[in-house]
Design an enzyme around this catalytic site. Structure first.
Site, PDB file in Angstrom:
ATOM      1  N   VAL A   9       0.869  -1.171   0.000  1.00  0.00           N
ATOM      2  CA  VAL A   9       0.000   0.000   0.000  1.00  0.00           C
ATOM      3  C   VAL A   9       0.908   1.223   0.000  1.00  0.00           C
ATOM      4  O   VAL A   9       2.081   1.133   0.353  1.00  0.00           O
ATOM      5  CB  VAL A   9      -0.972   0.022   1.211  1.00  0.00           C
ATOM      6  N   SER A  10       0.364   2.355  -0.403  1.00  0.00           N
ATOM      7  CA  SER A  10       1.199   3.536  -0.623  1.00  0.00           C
ATOM      8  C   SER A  10       1.537   4.328   0.629  1.00  0.00           C
ATOM      9  O   SER A  10       2.584   4.956   0.703  1.00  0.00           O
ATOM     10  CB  SER A  10       0.528   4.467  -1.629  1.00  0.00           C
TER      11      SER A  10
END
Length: 184
Positions: A9-10
């Site tokens: 995930v970012s």
């Protein structure tokens, strides 16, 4: 032949639990995960560890192509390096399985779209920032070092070194040099 998972995930406030659970269901015994931007391969330590872990005959599994890379260049380089090692890739949400010619072709097409999506998002952000600036809602960060010019000049006059001034005022050494240079 092992299925090795990779989840990403970012940002730190995002959760990759769902990705990890899906990779387990897909049969991945070893899973690497991280919270880093996918716009570049740089700084993604879990991805590096994963790539070093993979052996000939393994398959790298992830949920979506954009979890692996957002840049078509990075993606193509990764795929090329993996193919050289004898490793295939599989995306659970897309028909990508590089063990087949169709999967390889689809991979190339999706890479282009992932990069296109990133570029469109950047463009929208810049448009939003420009509009906010026009409306006076976006002024940017206050220049902290410039606001401390008088304190810097006073400390310098008292004989304090520029690195010590930076530490005392909580700014970077480069900022101290820049502020004092423009004062001269």
């Amino acid at each position: 032949m092992a299925l090795v998972g990779y989840a990403r995930v970012s940002t730190l406030d995002q959760d990759h639990t769902t990705q990890i659970d899906r990779l387990k269901v897909a049969g991945c015994k070893k899973i690497f995960s991280e919270k880093k931007s996918g716009t570049s391969k740089k700084g993604r330590t879990a991805l590096d560890e994963c790539l070093n872990y993979l052996r000939e005959g393994d398959t790298l599994v992830f949920t979506k192509i954009d979890r692996l890379a957002r840049s078509s260049r990075d993606l193509h380089n990764l795929v090329h390096d993996l193919e050289d090692k004898g490793v295939t890739i599989m995306a659970l949400d897309q028909a990508i399985d590089t063990r087949t010619p169709h999967g390889k072709a689809f991979l190339g097409m999706l890479a282009v779209f992932a990069e296109f999506e990133t570029n469109i998002r950047k463009e929208r952000q810049l448009e939003g920032i420009a509009k906010a600036k026009q409306e006076g809602a976006y002024t940017g960060r206050k220049p902290t070092a410039q606001a401390k010019r008088q304190e810097m000049e006073k400390l310098l006059a008292e004989g304090m070194s520029k690195p010590k001034i930076a530490k005392a005022l909580g700014v970077s050494v480069a900022s101290v040099y820049n502020v004092l240079k423009s004062a001269a």
